[in-house]
Design a protein around this motif. Structure first.
Motif, mmCIF file in Angstrom:
data_model
loop_
_atom_site.group_PDB
_atom_site.id
_atom_site.type_symbol
_atom_site.label_atom_id
_atom_site.label_comp_id
_atom_site.label_asym_id
_atom_site.label_seq_id
_atom_site.Cartn_x
_atom_site.Cartn_y
_atom_site.Cartn_z
ATOM 1 N N THR A 105 -40.503 -0.414 -53.547
ATOM 2 C CA THR A 105 -40.386 -1.069 -54.852
ATOM 3 C C THR A 105 -39.580 -2.363 -54.757
ATOM 4 O O THR A 105 -39.681 -3.213 -55.632
ATOM 5 C CB THR A 105 -39.703 -0.135 -55.869
ATOM 6 O OG1 THR A 105 -38.417 0.261 -55.369
ATOM 7 C CG2 THR A 105 -40.556 1.113 -56.112
ATOM 8 N N GLN A 142 -46.623 -7.558 -60.172
ATOM 9 C CA GLN A 142 -46.827 -7.463 -61.618
ATOM 10 C C GLN A 142 -47.708 -6.273 -61.980
ATOM 11 O O GLN A 142 -47.398 -5.516 -62.913
ATOM 12 C CB GLN A 142 -47.452 -8.756 -62.129
ATOM 13 C CG GLN A 142 -47.724 -8.773 -63.626
ATOM 14 C CD GLN A 142 -48.479 -10.012 -64.060
ATOM 15 O OE1 GLN A 142 -48.773 -10.885 -63.262
ATOM 16 N NE2 GLN A 142 -48.802 -10.087 -65.334
ATOM 17 N N ARG A 143 -48.802 -6.104 -61.243
ATOM 18 C CA ARG A 143 -49.725 -5.000 -61.531
ATOM 19 C C ARG A 143 -49.038 -3.645 -61.357
ATOM 20 O O ARG A 143 -49.404 -2.668 -62.014
ATOM 21 C CB ARG A 143 -50.940 -5.092 -60.614
ATOM 22 C CG ARG A 143 -51.827 -6.293 -60.878
ATOM 23 C CD ARG A 143 -52.832 -6.036 -61.992
ATOM 24 N NE ARG A 143 -53.633 -7.224 -62.267
ATOM 25 C CZ ARG A 143 -54.759 -7.542 -61.640
ATOM 26 N NH1 ARG A 143 -55.204 -6.755 -60.655
ATOM 27 N NH2 ARG A 143 -55.429 -8.629 -61.971
ATOM 28 N N SER A 165 -45.914 -3.176 -62.011
ATOM 29 C CA SER A 165 -44.750 -3.211 -62.909
ATOM 30 C C SER A 165 -43.440 -3.233 -62.133
ATOM 31 O O SER A 165 -42.458 -2.576 -62.517
ATOM 32 C CB SER A 165 -44.785 -2.007 -63.878
ATOM 33 O OG SER A 165 -45.944 -2.035 -64.670
ATOM 34 N N GLU A 172 -40.256 -5.425 -60.506
ATOM 35 C CA GLU A 172 -39.477 -6.635 -60.725
ATOM 36 C C GLU A 172 -39.356 -7.428 -59.422
ATOM 37 O O GLU A 172 -39.277 -6.854 -58.331
ATOM 38 C CB GLU A 172 -38.087 -6.262 -61.224
ATOM 39 C CG GLU A 172 -37.163 -7.435 -61.495
ATOM 40 C CD GLU A 172 -35.757 -6.997 -61.844
ATOM 41 O OE1 GLU A 172 -34.909 -7.891 -62.057
ATOM 42 O OE2 GLU A 172 -35.504 -5.779 -61.880
#
Length: 339
Positions: free
Chosen positions: A179, A205-206, A208, A210
């Protein structure tokens, strides 16, 4: 002195006309492939070499093409050169490698070689055309762009989808469970670097995820910049668990710096590159990367350039060749101790 074999000798042995031999050895696509192979085999048997001076005088051609690259020291270009040279040699052309190193004056000089008739065509792999050439009538004649799209240039372009390939690379890291993914970009605002960065951002972005401040670092496509960016990125808290580098050489530099810090790849840090240069598989750990069809790019670019030189109609739409994600040892699930 032995008599030098000529087209008539080859024609008699191959059982075809002299005109057919001439067309076959000049790269014409009007001759059946089996016939071309037979003629070339006879030519090799005779040790035939064309009379270059006479041919050039007759055709008013230099029988040479330019490959223009940004850094001749980058091993990435070698496989492309091999593909270009294979097709060029079959058509009787020699290939000249031109190195710009980002110097616009040198770029202009290579285009002037083309306009002065010192070369018959150019395969441009720098991603840019000097402004003086763009606005010069006929300045981009007999030019084929390869690798890096040149916006608003109406010449044939042989490309990959850099954005989609980068998206796939980052999705691989996300699928492993990462992540905190940082990006080592190429020089901005060059088009290829922008498209690879766009693919990185879109994947994040896809999912979600950061992108913290400082998680993007830009440099040039070399090991030194990869090491410099890794130094900056691995100082950030929370530290990224994975890096997507926009070239294999930058990925090598990042791994080198990780080892200097006492980190293990991929246990402490996953790294993925882009290009699949020959050293990627031999590197320790072997590098997960995006493979470009470099040999095919070279062959396609030269084949299209021959059509352009010979005045044949060529599609104005870019040719987009597929890439492939190659998963090796440098990527793995994140270490739970670092989450």
């Amino acid at each position: 002195m032995p008599v030098r074999p000529n087209l008539k000798d080859i024609a008699q042995r191959a059982g075809v006309s002299t005109a057919t031999v001439s067309r076959a050895l000049s790269g014409s696509n009007l001759i059946a492939e089996a016939t071309v192979d037979r003629i070339r085999a006879v030519a090799d048997e005779f040790g035939y070499r064309p009379n270059v001076k006479a041919r050039n005088f007759r055709t008013q051609k230099a029988m040479a093409v330019l490959i223009v690259v940004r850094d001749i020291g980058n091993p990435f270009y070698l496989e492309i050169f091999k593909g270009v040279e294979r097709i060029a040699r079959q058509a009787g052309y020699s290939v000249l490698m031109a190195n710009t190193e980002g110097d616009e004056e040198r770029e202009v000089e290579y285009f002037e070689m083309l306009s002065d008739g010192l070369a018959d065509g150019m395969i441009l792999m720098t991603g840019a055309v000097p402004e003086t050439i763009r606005h010069r009538k006929g300045g981009c004649g007999n030019v084929v762009v390869a690798l890096e799209m040149v916006e608003e240039l109406t010449v044939p372009q042989i490309l990959i989808d850099n954005e989609a390939a980068a998206f796939e690379a980052v999705n691989h890291l996300i699928a492993l469970g990462h992540t905190r993914i940082a990006h080592i970009a190429g020089p901005i605002p060059e088009g290829m670097s922008l498209r690879r960065r766009k693919g990185y951002r879109l994947a994040m972005q896809r999912a979600s995820l950061e992108i913290p401040d400082g998680y993007e670092c830009q440099g040039s496509f070399n090991m030194q910049n990869g090491e410099r960016c890794a130094r900056a990125l691995l100082d950030i808290e929370p530290r990224p668990t994975a890096l997507f580098a926009a070239s294999d050489e930058m990925a090598f530099g990042a791994i080198r710096h990780a080892y200097k810090r006492g980190l293990s790849v991929p246990r402490d840090l996953s790294v993925i590159g882009f290009d699949n240069i020959a050293f990627s598989e031999a590197f320790l750990p072997s590098l997960t990367t995006i493979s470009q069809p470099r040999l095919d790019i070279g062959e396609r670019a030269m084949s299209v350039l021959l059509d352009v030189i010979n005045g044949k109609a060529v599609s104005g739409d870019p040719t987009v060749l597929p890439t492939e994600l190659i998963v090796r040892e440098s990527t793995a699930v994140p270490n739970p101790d670092h989450n």
